[in-house]
Motif scaffolding. Sequence first.
Motif, PDB file in Angstrom:
ATOM      1  N   SER A 154      -1.131  -1.282  -3.502  1.00  0.00           N
ATOM      2  CA  SER A 154       0.011  -0.369  -3.635  1.00  0.00           C
ATOM      3  C   SER A 154       1.294  -1.187  -3.540  1.00  0.00           C
ATOM      4  N   PRO A 189       5.344  -1.191  -3.408  1.00  0.00           N
ATOM      5  CA  PRO A 189       6.460  -0.249  -3.210  1.00  0.00           C
ATOM      6  C   PRO A 189       7.426  -0.297  -4.386  1.00  0.00           C
ATOM      7  N   THR A 190       8.039   0.805  -4.642  1.00  0.00           N
ATOM      8  CA  THR A 190       9.018   0.864  -5.725  1.00  0.00           C
ATOM      9  C   THR A 190      10.293   0.159  -5.310  1.00  0.00           C
ATOM     10  N   SER A 250      13.300   1.277  -5.283  1.00  0.00           N
ATOM     11  CA  SER A 250      14.141   2.121  -4.430  1.00  0.00           C
ATOM     12  C   SER A 250      13.646   2.110  -2.983  1.00  0.00           C
ATOM     13  N   ASP A 251      12.320   2.067  -2.809  1.00  0.00           N
ATOM     14  CA  ASP A 251      11.773   1.999  -1.446  1.00  0.00           C
ATOM     15  C   ASP A 251      12.177   0.686  -0.772  1.00  0.00           C
ATOM     16  N   GLN A 252      12.131  -0.431  -1.512  1.00  0.00           N
ATOM     17  CA  GLN A 252      12.504  -1.725  -0.940  1.00  0.00           C
ATOM     18  C   GLN A 252      13.979  -1.748  -0.552  1.00  0.00           C
ATOM     19  N   ALA A 266      15.850   0.818   0.223  1.00  0.00           N
ATOM     20  CA  ALA A 266      16.044   1.715   1.371  1.00  0.00           C
ATOM     21  C   ALA A 266      15.601   1.028   2.659  1.00  0.00           C
ATOM     22  N   ARG A 267      14.506   0.265   2.598  1.00  0.00           N
ATOM     23  CA  ARG A 267      14.033  -0.420   3.800  1.00  0.00           C
ATOM     24  C   ARG A 267      15.021  -1.488   4.240  1.00  0.00           C
ATOM     25  N   GLN A 270      18.219  -1.500   3.702  1.00  0.00           N
ATOM     26  CA  GLN A 270      19.426  -0.859   4.222  1.00  0.00           C
ATOM     27  C   GLN A 270      19.202  -0.319   5.631  1.00  0.00           C
ATOM     28  N   SER A 271      17.971   0.020   5.947  1.00  0.00           N
ATOM     29  CA  SER A 271      17.699   0.559   7.280  1.00  0.00           C
ATOM     30  C   SER A 271      17.604  -0.539   8.339  1.00  0.00           C
TER      31      SER A 271
END
Length: 455
Positions: free
Chosen positions: A64, A66-67, A69-71, A73-74, A76-77
Amino acid sequence: MLTTVKNLNLGSSIKQLFGSSRKTRIIYGSAIFLAVCAFGAAGVAPMAPDAADLPVKSITEELSVPTLSDQIARLQSEEQLYLREEKVRPGDTLATLLSRLGVSDEAAASFIKSDRVAYNILKLKAGRRVQAQTDKDGQLQRLTTTLTDGNNQPARNIVIAREGNGFTATETSARVERRIEMRTAEIRSSLFAATDASQIPDSIASQIVDMFATNIDFASDLRRGDRFNVVYETFWQNGEMIRSGRVLAGEFYNNGNKYQSVWFDEPGSKQGGGYYTFDGKSLKKAFLKSPIEFTRVSSGFSMRVHPISGKWKQHQGVDFAAPTGTPIRASGDGVIDFVGTQGGYGNVIVIKHWNNYSTAYAHMSRFAAGMRKGAKVNQGEVIGYVGSTGWSTGPHLHYEFRVNNQPRDPMTIQIPSAQPLAGADLQRFRVVANEMKHRFALLSPQDNGFKLASK
């Protein structure tokens, strides 16, 4: 197998192909022989199965990923940290240094000023490197540097780190890394100009002078185009060189001759550390060629008109012209036989050496500390300073070399060397010497006609 060949009509086919002449019959017989061998071999060792017929096993696994956008977002968090390094500049204050490091943290600045360990940051000398880790707002997370006092004392790592709402400062000994440096240089004007051009430390240049002092007078023997190779050690901490060490090997090409030396001081050796030729002969001779560094001979061992009396007489020593205050070195190990004022010699020291050798040093401006009758001196030790006392028309050193109290010309007399290595010492030395030979071969693939000087 012969029956098989007959059934295949191989013989008749070849006969038809090559004909029936004697020459063709020879070819015909050879062909049959090769065919028999080939088929015989085939009968004994059957061919391996074709790789294309072998079963193929495949393993598949689904991953799997990650897309994008997911990367994003991670990332940025998560808290982002920034690392920056700067060198201390002359006139820097804590505020200007922290500003260049991207630190905007009043609490950190206050802690550095108040904490005993952290306060060492304010004592850093120009050129010292400092690393800082901050968050996106410039808040200090970690600051590191290395502190040295310049007196060959162990360096210390200073680390300031954020812990919760405060800071801690720790001081630990910095690990020392030893490196082996190799340099080559060519003489164009002077030795020190050549070492500066090749980024060789001054302390290494001084060791080169001492190493070859018994064979080369660096004031008068150097020629434009002479060159040298040197292998020496340096010591580093946190990526910065803190000091240079010992010259491990040297090779000097001077006036058509090649001089080589290797440092040897292995544990268990019966002899003290020193420099040797590649065949184990000591480079240390009983006396230096010149008791003064970087000078010139103003009057040799010969007949001359005395500059004060005006009379023609034998000059029983060598005069070295040099500025007042130039250090004078003992040319060999010995014991001081006389120190004081003596007529036309002015301030003079006489040293007694082994085997009825003695040396005299006259016209000194002053004596070095500790010089007294009966005191032991070592070769190269400073015993006094150039002056113009006694019968002298200008600052210079009058140097005499005596054998059984009879004056000899120090520039031409044959001086013996120390005892060479032997036995187990020689075997251990050869291991060290072979490594240095390899390094010199890398530095000087060609010797350009220079010959190894005889010792």
